[in-house]
Scaffold this active site. Structure first.
Site, short mmCIF file in Angstrom:
data_model
loop_
_atom_site.label_atom_id
_atom_site.label_comp_id
_atom_site.label_asym_id
_atom_site.label_seq_id
_atom_site.Cartn_x
_atom_site.Cartn_y
_atom_site.Cartn_z
N SER A 47 -17.95 -9.58 12.47
CA SER A 47 -16.97 -8.99 13.38
C SER A 47 -17.45 -8.90 14.84
O SER A 47 -16.69 -9.23 15.75
CB SER A 47 -16.53 -7.61 12.89
OG SER A 47 -15.82 -7.76 11.69
N LYS A 92 -13.82 2.29 3.79
CA LYS A 92 -12.38 2.16 4.09
C LYS A 92 -11.55 3.37 3.62
O LYS A 92 -10.53 3.69 4.21
CB LYS A 92 -11.82 0.88 3.48
CG LYS A 92 -12.37 -0.39 4.14
CD LYS A 92 -11.69 -1.63 3.62
CE LYS A 92 -12.33 -2.86 4.24
NZ LYS A 92 -11.64 -4.11 3.90
N PHE A 148 -6.63 -3.68 -18.00
CA PHE A 148 -5.17 -3.76 -17.91
C PHE A 148 -4.56 -2.54 -17.20
O PHE A 148 -3.65 -2.68 -16.40
CB PHE A 148 -4.56 -3.92 -19.31
CG PHE A 148 -3.06 -3.89 -19.29
CD1 PHE A 148 -2.33 -4.96 -18.79
CD2 PHE A 148 -2.37 -2.76 -19.72
CE1 PHE A 148 -0.95 -4.93 -18.74
CE2 PHE A 148 -0.97 -2.72 -19.67
CZ PHE A 148 -0.26 -3.81 -19.19
N LYS A 167 -5.40 -0.72 -14.83
CA LYS A 167 -5.42 -0.75 -13.35
C LYS A 167 -4.32 -1.67 -12.83
O LYS A 167 -3.67 -1.37 -11.82
CB LYS A 167 -6.80 -1.21 -12.85
CG LYS A 167 -7.81 -0.06 -12.84
CD LYS A 167 -9.24 -0.52 -12.66
CE LYS A 167 -9.56 -0.96 -11.24
NZ LYS A 167 -10.99 -1.40 -11.14
#
Ligand code: ATR
Length: 266
Positions: free
Chosen positions: A17, A66, A154, A156
């Site tokens: 970045s 985040k 599954f 999730k």
């Protein structure tokens, strides 16, 4: 005083970045500096407070901060709300902090460049972690005909699919339809692993995209797709540039040249 930006994360030394945003600043004639900041465990708020207090105007946030950035923001974009995570913070003129998530729109930016046939497509997203969560809303805005989320765990996939109409859930093994577009959002490629869907599902698609990328060469998933004669198989390097373009635009109001940046850094 020169305007200050940076990327927060841990680790952060590998982040491209600073190079990308410095290139943006140079090519758009913006006077700014962009740095990196290693976040100590549990110290995101403290370090972000110090940055903004010292005149910082905006920052990017990478793993594992985040969710901390999501909680930190005073106001959130709809994309940040849908993703449940923030990768871009901006100080507003009244001093409040605005949180956005440009990852999913960065992906769409790249998919458009690559002429991905998203509109009207049957789209498969493999994986149901944070990365998948961040891309569903922007993909839905491109009007696919439907989205299937397939995940090793599954439940999730089901939890994520339940939040949207036109999105259904599957396990990896139970997949037996064909899809126009397949997007791998799992972190499997980081470990050079394949996510475990049948070869024939990949072989019958038109377009494959892996959100991950490697500094040198293909990911195992794009390699697999190419070995099955899929011409259009791409990694997530363009998404990295796309999300950066959108962060820069949010902060500075000017849009850097996506293609020129991609050529420079690829
Ligand atoms: P995040 O923190 O972003 O949620 P994560 O928990 O590591 O990241 O999840 C990344 C995704 O990659 C998940 O969908 C994960 O599957 P599970 O939910 O079953 O854990 C998926 N994933 C990671 N490695 C994988 C592998 N080797 N095969 C298949 N899926 C994998």
């Amino acid at each position: 005083m020169t305007d200050k930006y940076l990327v927060f994360g841990n680790p952060v030394s590998h982040s491209l970045s600073p190079d990308i945003h410095t290139f943006f600043a140079k090519t758009t004639d913006q006077d700014l500096v962009y740095d990196r900041c290693l976040v100590q465990e549990g110290k995101f708020k403290e370090q972000a407070d110090a940055f903004f207090k010292e005149g910082g105007l905006g920052c990017n946030i990478t793993v594992p901060c985040k969710l901390d950035a999501f909680s930190y923001a005073d106001e959130l974009s709809d994309y940040a709300k849908a993703a449940g995570a923030v990768n871009t913070l901006k100080k507003l003129s009244d001093g409040r902090i605005y949180g956005d998530n440009t990852d999913g729109r960065g992906l769409v930016y790249d998919l458009k460049r690559l002429n991905c046939p998203l509109e009207g497509s049957k789209t498969l997203i493999i994986g149901a972690g944070g990365a998948a969560k961040g891309i569903i809303k922007p993909i839905l805005e491109c009007n696919p005909c439907c989205i299937t989320i397939a995940n090793r765990t599954f439940n999730k996939a089901q939890d994520l699919a339940d939040q949207y109409q036109m999105v259904k859930a599957s396990t990896l093994e139970d997949l037996n339809e064909t899809f126009d577009v397949i997007i791998n959002s799992t972190s499997a490629s980081l470990k050079d692993e394949l996510p475990g869907i049948k070869d024939e599902i990949i072989a019958k698609t038109r377009f494959v995209y892996d959100l991950m990328y490697r500094k040198n060469g293909e990911t195992v998933f794009t390699q697999k797709a190419k070995s099955l004669n899929i011409q259009h198989a791409y990694d997530g390097f363009g998404m990295l540039i796309g999300q950066a373009v959108l962060s820069f635009k949010l902060w500075r109001g000017v849009e850097p040249d996506f293609k020129k940046t991609l050529e420079k850094f690829r």
